[in-house]
Design an enzyme around this catalytic site. Sequence first.
Site, PDB file in Angstrom:
ATOM      1  N   CYS A  68      39.095  27.295  35.610  1.00 10.95           N
ATOM      2  CA  CYS A  68      40.111  28.362  34.913  1.00 10.95           C
ATOM      3  C   CYS A  68      41.476  27.404  34.501  1.00 10.95           C
ATOM      4  O   CYS A  68      42.212  26.803  35.273  1.00 10.95           O
ATOM      5  CB  CYS A  68      40.416  29.373  35.774  1.00 10.95           C
ATOM      6  N   CYS A  72      47.678  30.459  38.166  1.00  7.46           N
ATOM      7  CA  CYS A  72      48.112  31.147  39.284  1.00  7.46           C
ATOM      8  C   CYS A  72      47.961  30.348  40.553  1.00  7.46           C
ATOM      9  O   CYS A  72      47.063  29.954  41.138  1.00  7.46           O
ATOM     10  CB  CYS A  72      47.138  32.288  39.274  1.00  7.46           C
ATOM     11  N   CYS A  75      45.280  30.733  43.502  1.00  3.25           N
ATOM     12  CA  CYS A  75      43.871  30.915  43.202  1.00  3.25           C
ATOM     13  C   CYS A  75      43.067  29.684  43.262  1.00  3.25           C
ATOM     14  O   CYS A  75      43.293  28.689  42.762  1.00  3.25           O
ATOM     15  CB  CYS A  75      43.507  31.499  41.845  1.00  3.25           C
ATOM     16  N   CYS A 112      31.497  44.921  40.633  1.00  2.52           N
ATOM     17  CA  CYS A 112      32.707  44.240  39.936  1.00  2.52           C
ATOM     18  C   CYS A 112      32.188  43.106  39.489  1.00  2.52           C
ATOM     19  O   CYS A 112      31.839  42.166  40.368  1.00  2.52           O
ATOM     20  CB  CYS A 112      33.760  44.496  40.538  1.00  2.52           C
ATOM     21  N   CYS A 143      32.747  47.582  36.797  1.00  2.00           N
ATOM     22  CA  CYS A 143      34.224  46.903  36.582  1.00  2.00           C
ATOM     23  C   CYS A 143      33.853  45.520  36.234  1.00  2.00           C
ATOM     24  O   CYS A 143      32.798  45.001  36.786  1.00  2.00           O
ATOM     25  CB  CYS A 143      34.781  47.109  37.856  1.00  2.00           C
ATOM     26  N   CYS A 203      41.889  49.563  36.905  1.00  2.00           N
ATOM     27  CA  CYS A 203      41.960  48.967  38.072  1.00  2.00           C
ATOM     28  C   CYS A 203      43.182  48.018  38.299  1.00  2.00           C
ATOM     29  O   CYS A 203      42.867  46.809  37.581  1.00  2.00           O
ATOM     30  CB  CYS A 203      40.626  48.407  38.712  1.00  2.00           C
ATOM     31  N   ARG A 276      42.684  50.345  47.378  1.00  2.00           N
ATOM     32  CA  ARG A 276      41.360  49.650  47.848  1.00  2.00           C
ATOM     33  C   ARG A 276      42.110  48.531  49.059  1.00  2.00           C
ATOM     34  O   ARG A 276      42.776  47.648  48.272  1.00  2.00           O
ATOM     35  CB  ARG A 276      40.778  48.942  46.672  1.00  2.00           C
TER      36      ARG A 276
HETATM   37  N1  SAM Z   1      40.562  35.346  35.828  1.00  2.00           N
HETATM   38  C1  SAM Z   1      40.658  36.855  35.757  1.00  2.00           C
HETATM   39  C2  SAM Z   1      42.375  36.963  35.931  1.00  2.00           C
HETATM   40  O1  SAM Z   1      42.954  36.376  36.900  1.00  2.00           O
HETATM   41  O2  SAM Z   1      42.728  37.865  35.343  1.00  2.00           O
HETATM   42  C3  SAM Z   1      39.909  37.799  36.828  1.00  2.00           C
HETATM   43  C4  SAM Z   1      39.655  37.225  38.327  1.00  2.00           C
HETATM   44  S1  SAM Z   1      40.977  36.953  39.401  1.00  2.00           S
HETATM   45  C5  SAM Z   1      40.069  36.080  40.670  1.00  2.00           C
HETATM   46  C6  SAM Z   1      41.245  38.650  39.719  1.00  2.00           C
HETATM   47  C7  SAM Z   1      42.442  38.775  40.942  1.00  2.00           C
HETATM   48  O3  SAM Z   1      41.997  38.377  42.188  1.00  2.00           O
HETATM   49  C8  SAM Z   1      43.964  38.068  40.662  1.00  2.00           C
HETATM   50  O4  SAM Z   1      44.517  38.769  39.720  1.00  2.00           O
HETATM   51  C9  SAM Z   1      44.247  37.956  41.937  1.00  2.00           C
HETATM   52  O5  SAM Z   1      45.094  39.358  42.078  1.00  2.00           O
HETATM   53  C10 SAM Z   1      43.105  38.149  43.062  1.00  2.00           C
HETATM   54  N2  SAM Z   1      43.144  36.995  43.847  1.00  2.00           N
HETATM   55  C11 SAM Z   1      42.672  35.941  43.414  1.00  2.00           C
HETATM   56  N3  SAM Z   1      42.749  34.992  44.356  1.00  2.00           N
HETATM   57  C12 SAM Z   1      43.073  35.461  45.636  1.00  2.00           C
HETATM   58  C13 SAM Z   1      43.278  35.090  46.770  1.00  2.00           C
HETATM   59  N4  SAM Z   1      43.111  33.876  47.233  1.00  2.00           N
HETATM   60  N5  SAM Z   1      43.705  35.960  47.722  1.00  2.00           N
HETATM   61  C14 SAM Z   1      43.931  37.394  47.276  1.00  2.00           C
HETATM   62  N6  SAM Z   1      43.666  37.832  45.826  1.00  2.00           N
HETATM   63  C15 SAM Z   1      43.331  36.871  45.123  1.00  2.00           C
HETATM   64 FE1  SF4 Z   2      42.204  31.846  36.754  1.00  2.00          FE
HETATM   65 FE2  SF4 Z   2      42.209  32.543  38.971  1.00  2.00          FE
HETATM   66 FE3  SF4 Z   2      44.551  33.050  37.673  1.00  2.00          FE
HETATM   67 FE4  SF4 Z   2      41.945  34.484  37.388  1.00  2.00          FE
HETATM   68  S1  SF4 Z   2      43.328  34.184  39.051  1.00  2.00           S
HETATM   69  S2  SF4 Z   2      43.242  33.586  35.664  1.00  2.00           S
HETATM   70  S3  SF4 Z   2      40.787  32.937  37.882  1.00  2.00           S
HETATM   71  S4  SF4 Z   2      43.572  30.882  38.086  1.00  2.00           S
END
Ligand code: SAM
Ligand code: SF4
Length: 331
Positions: A68, A72, A75, A112, A143, A203, A276
């Site tokens: 990606c 973030c 992540c 989802c 979802c 959500c 949740r």
């Molecule tokens: N890429 C898309 C986005 O971020 O908009 C969708 C997938 S992303 C993995 C969805 C959400 O998962 C993130 O916004 C974050 O809140 C949560 N998330 C991601 N990594 C995480 C982690 N290690 N622990 C807890 N929540 C996490």
């Molecule tokens: Fe990409 Fe992870 Fe951020 Fe979703 S949460 S936009 S998968 S870096």
Amino acid sequence: MSVIDQTDQADAAPTEAVRHQWTRPEAESIYNLPFSDLVLRAQSTHRSNFDPNTIEFASLLSIKTGGCPEDCGYCSQSARYDTGVGATRLLDQADVIAAAERAKDAGATRFCMAAAWRSPKDRELDRVCDMVAKVKGLGLETCVTLGMLTFEQAERLAAAGLDFYNHNVDTSPEFYDKIITTRTLQDRLDTLTHVRHAGISVCAGGIIGMGEGIEDRLGMLVLLANLPVHPESVPINLWNEVKGVPVADTAARPDPIEVARLVAVARILMPRAVVRLSAGRQYMTDELQALCFLAGANSIFIGDVLLTTKNPQRDRDESLLRRLGMSSKPG
Ligand code: SAM
Ligand code: SF4
Ligand code: DTB
């Protein structure tokens, strides 16, 4: 003083009106109530809006993992960090349908599908729309979480029959820039507006345990609770540990009582939202999960993995819910 939304109040539960003008000091004073008073208020609100012994089972599938472009800081799927998670292509529809069938057999009512995208490209969205239509055909709620959406993209997902779109605000406005720089909080709110205007249920939640303060956790809930319409689902994620990401250097697992207090505040601020217990249940004791259910949480992800990290095993969840007399079906 905050104003109560008269339209919503008319048909709201007697214990807690649905309001959209919460202040931070109000949220703080609720959070700081004596624990028994807080849990009683949350549980009363919960009972006025939901069957208190029913838990929603959702199932999660990563339909496109890793690589990606976003940054973030929590992540595993960001291409910017060395996390050991490789990039895959978008799964074939047959594999997604097979996973949805397994989820349904395991008792999930919602499926989802998550993609590690900044935002979907048109041809990718076409493929996801086909998946949504097929999964819905199995009798599951659908979802997806695909990153940022334009209004037109949200409309296409709505036309495919999508029930929910997950897009989290992640944290408070003040803490946000310490975690993500490649999309702004306003970008996220714009996507939520597009989803809402397209007629898809929202959500939206966030993550705790990244090094934020309690004021940030409450700020996140107040932000969600002051949206023009409350999200129908509010995922509260405890940061699931990932090596190699910036948050690994700042993370601090919240005290369990703080987690239960926060869930109670989410329930009170957003009385009709399904709250949740999302990522991070692997770190929670059975007792903490029970406290969170008492405080108003009423949904979990089932399945041994989330996207790239672990979730409690099925037998542990079954044992917990059996001992609590709770189930995924109304009693
Ligand atoms: N890429 C898309 C986005 O971020 O908009 C969708 C997938 S992303 C993995 C969805 C959400 O998962 C993130 O916004 C974050 O809140 C949560 N998330 C991601 N990594 C995480 C982690 N290690 N622990 C807890 N929540 C996490
Ligand atoms: Fe990409 Fe992870 Fe951020 Fe979703 S949460 S936009 S998968 S870096
Ligand atoms: C949400 O709030 N939590 C889910 C779902 N929305 C997509 C994601 C949790 C991801 C946990 C980290 C991982 O497994 O990679």
